[in-house]
Design a protein around this motif. Structure first.
Motif, PDB file in Angstrom:
ATOM      1  N   THR A  99      -7.446  12.667 -16.228  1.00  0.00           N
ATOM      2  CA  THR A  99      -6.451  12.412 -15.191  1.00  0.00           C
ATOM      3  C   THR A  99      -5.992  10.968 -15.272  1.00  0.00           C
ATOM      4  O   THR A  99      -6.821  10.059 -15.356  1.00  0.00           O
ATOM      5  N   ASN A 100      -4.691  10.778 -15.253  1.00  0.00           N
ATOM      6  CA  ASN A 100      -4.124   9.438 -15.247  1.00  0.00           C
ATOM      7  C   ASN A 100      -3.884   9.025 -13.802  1.00  0.00           C
ATOM      8  O   ASN A 100      -2.938   9.471 -13.164  1.00  0.00           O
ATOM      9  N   ARG A 101      -4.749   8.168 -13.278  1.00  0.00           N
ATOM     10  CA  ARG A 101      -4.618   7.671 -11.899  1.00  0.00           C
ATOM     11  C   ARG A 101      -3.857   6.344 -11.853  1.00  0.00           C
ATOM     12  O   ARG A 101      -3.685   5.763 -10.798  1.00  0.00           O
ATOM     13  N   GLY A 102      -3.405   5.870 -13.020  1.00  0.00           N
ATOM     14  CA  GLY A 102      -2.695   4.604 -13.100  1.00  0.00           C
ATOM     15  C   GLY A 102      -1.226   4.741 -12.736  1.00  0.00           C
ATOM     16  O   GLY A 102      -0.741   5.831 -12.400  1.00  0.00           O
ATOM     17  N   SER A 103      -0.511   3.623 -12.849  1.00  0.00           N
ATOM     18  CA  SER A 103       0.906   3.616 -12.480  1.00  0.00           C
ATOM     19  C   SER A 103       1.835   3.782 -13.685  1.00  0.00           C
ATOM     20  O   SER A 103       3.035   3.975 -13.513  1.00  0.00           O
ATOM     21  N   GLY A 104       1.280   3.707 -14.906  1.00  0.00           N
ATOM     22  CA  GLY A 104       2.102   3.865 -16.107  1.00  0.00           C
ATOM     23  C   GLY A 104       1.656   5.051 -16.938  1.00  0.00           C
ATOM     24  O   GLY A 104       0.666   5.714 -16.630  1.00  0.00           O
ATOM     25  N   TYR A 105       2.406   5.318 -17.986  1.00  0.00           N
ATOM     26  CA  TYR A 105       2.044   6.400 -18.906  1.00  0.00           C
ATOM     27  C   TYR A 105       0.770   6.038 -19.665  1.00  0.00           C
ATOM     28  O   TYR A 105       0.517   4.870 -19.949  1.00  0.00           O
ATOM     29  N   PHE A 106      -0.019   7.067 -20.020  1.00  0.00           N
ATOM     30  CA  PHE A 106      -1.258   6.843 -20.776  1.00  0.00           C
ATOM     31  C   PHE A 106      -1.131   7.437 -22.171  1.00  0.00           C
ATOM     32  O   PHE A 106      -0.666   8.562 -22.340  1.00  0.00           O
ATOM     33  N   TYR A 107      -1.551   6.659 -23.166  1.00  0.00           N
ATOM     34  CA  TYR A 107      -1.586   7.088 -24.567  1.00  0.00           C
ATOM     35  C   TYR A 107      -3.008   6.858 -25.078  1.00  0.00           C
ATOM     36  O   TYR A 107      -3.506   5.738 -25.013  1.00  0.00           O
ATOM     37  N   ALA A 108      -3.641   7.890 -25.593  1.00  0.00           N
ATOM     38  CA  ALA A 108      -5.042   7.801 -26.023  1.00  0.00           C
ATOM     39  C   ALA A 108      -5.181   7.307 -27.459  1.00  0.00           C
ATOM     40  O   ALA A 108      -6.075   7.747 -28.181  1.00  0.00           O
ATOM     41  N   LEU A 109      -4.351   6.375 -27.880  1.00  0.00           N
ATOM     42  CA  LEU A 109      -4.419   5.873 -29.255  1.00  0.00           C
ATOM     43  C   LEU A 109      -5.750   5.195 -29.549  1.00  0.00           C
ATOM     44  O   LEU A 109      -6.260   5.265 -30.668  1.00  0.00           O
ATOM     45  N   ASN A 110      -6.353   4.535 -28.564  1.00  0.00           N
ATOM     46  CA  ASN A 110      -7.637   3.856 -28.771  1.00  0.00           C
ATOM     47  C   ASN A 110      -8.815   4.821 -28.779  1.00  0.00           C
ATOM     48  O   ASN A 110      -9.937   4.420 -29.043  1.00  0.00           O
ATOM     49  N   TRP A 111      -8.580   6.071 -28.447  1.00  0.00           N
ATOM     50  CA  TRP A 111      -9.650   7.058 -28.429  1.00  0.00           C
ATOM     51  C   TRP A 111      -9.817   7.760 -29.774  1.00  0.00           C
ATOM     52  O   TRP A 111     -10.739   8.530 -29.966  1.00  0.00           O
ATOM     53  N   LEU A 150     -12.012  18.655 -34.247  1.00  0.00           N
ATOM     54  CA  LEU A 150     -12.198  19.820 -33.393  1.00  0.00           C
ATOM     55  C   LEU A 150     -12.296  19.277 -31.973  1.00  0.00           C
ATOM     56  O   LEU A 150     -13.373  19.182 -31.376  1.00  0.00           O
ATOM     57  N   CYS A 151     -11.152  18.853 -31.487  1.00  0.00           N
ATOM     58  CA  CYS A 151     -11.066  18.199 -30.187  1.00  0.00           C
ATOM     59  C   CYS A 151      -9.628  18.289 -29.691  1.00  0.00           C
ATOM     60  O   CYS A 151      -8.744  18.741 -30.411  1.00  0.00           O
ATOM     61  N   THR A 152      -9.415  17.816 -28.466  1.00  0.00           N
ATOM     62  CA  THR A 152      -8.070  17.796 -27.907  1.00  0.00           C
ATOM     63  C   THR A 152      -7.235  16.745 -28.624  1.00  0.00           C
ATOM     64  O   THR A 152      -7.683  15.621 -28.830  1.00  0.00           O
ATOM     65  N   THR A 153      -6.026  17.133 -29.025  1.00  0.00           N
ATOM     66  CA  THR A 153      -5.081  16.220 -29.654  1.00  0.00           C
ATOM     67  C   THR A 153      -3.827  16.152 -28.784  1.00  0.00           C
ATOM     68  O   THR A 153      -3.697  16.893 -27.814  1.00  0.00           O
ATOM     69  N   GLY A 154      -2.908  15.263 -29.120  1.00  0.00           N
ATOM     70  CA  GLY A 154      -1.648  15.175 -28.385  1.00  0.00           C
ATOM     71  C   GLY A 154      -1.792  14.531 -27.020  1.00  0.00           C
ATOM     72  O   GLY A 154      -1.034  14.842 -26.110  1.00  0.00           O
ATOM     73  N   LEU A 155      -2.773  13.633 -26.879  1.00  0.00           N
ATOM     74  CA  LEU A 155      -2.979  12.959 -25.598  1.00  0.00           C
ATOM     75  C   LEU A 155      -2.094  11.725 -25.502  1.00  0.00           C
ATOM     76  O   LEU A 155      -2.569  10.587 -25.508  1.00  0.00           O
TER      77      LEU A 155
END
Length: 196
Positions: A99-111, A150-155
């Motif tokens: 869940t993105n509780r922040g004020s901007g868009y979230f990109y999981a590039l660091n994950w 074998l995980c969620t992509t497109g985050l």
């Protein structure tokens, strides 16, 4: 049959096998879809392949009524974990909700994983890991034969207050291991109990 005829027959069979092998190798080099196999490097989003779409449809659905822990990261990002199930095939699947509780868009590039040869899954949970403290072992997210996790992509582009189901699959620790630490880059680790 004379020795001379036997040698000629063997040479002919060897040449035929070599030609057939080369023909198969050349046929296997083509991508089959008319492109040259190169991906755009201009930063534009890539269209998911059919196999990625199929994998997203097969992602395990997390039972959001259950909770085995919660992780809070920078920018208001939260991951609620719902299950960590050991299956009979020797895998552990961790499922939850991002869940993105922040004020901007979230990109999981660091994950994503930093492994260059396996880092095909951008904006994904490919960098997650399970830590067995007692056995002093770290388990990384499994990959398929194409190097995709074998995980969620497109985050990527997750709007404020938007939630998405997430999962990651790992090799299972030994059966006597009942608790592990779950880690995602940039997030604090959390101890979770394995079921199954």
């Amino acid at each position: 049959m004379s020795m001379r005829h036997t040698t000629k027959a063997r040479r002919g069979a060897a040449v035929a096998a070599l030609v057939a092998g080369l023909a198969l190798a050349v046929a296997g080099c083509g991508s089959g879809d008319g492109d040259d196999g190169k991906k755009p490097d201009d930063g534009s989003p890539q269209k998911p392949t059919a196999s990625e779409d199929e994998r997203r449809e097969q992602e395990p659905a997390a039972d959001s009524s259950k909770s085995i822990g919660q992780m809070k990261g920078p920018g208001g990002v939260e991951v609620s974990l719902h299950s960590a199930v050991r299956d009979s095939g020797g895998f552990v699947t961790v499922s939850g909700t991002l869940t993105n509780r922040g004020s901007g868009y979230f990109y999981a590039l660091n994950w994503s994983s930093k492994e260059q040869e396996l880092a095909k899954s951008r904006s994904s949970l490919s960098g997650a890991s399970l830590i067995d403290k007692s056995g002093k072992k770290r388990y990384l997210v499994l990959r398929d034969t194409d190097g995709l996790c074998l995980c969620t992509t497109g985050l990527s582009g997750i709007k404020p207050n938007e939630s998405r189901p997430v999962f990651a699959q790992f090799p299972a620790p030994p059966k006597d291991v009942k608790e592990v630490d779950f880690q995602i880059p940039t997030m604090p680790s959390i101890s979770i109990e394995l079921s199954g």
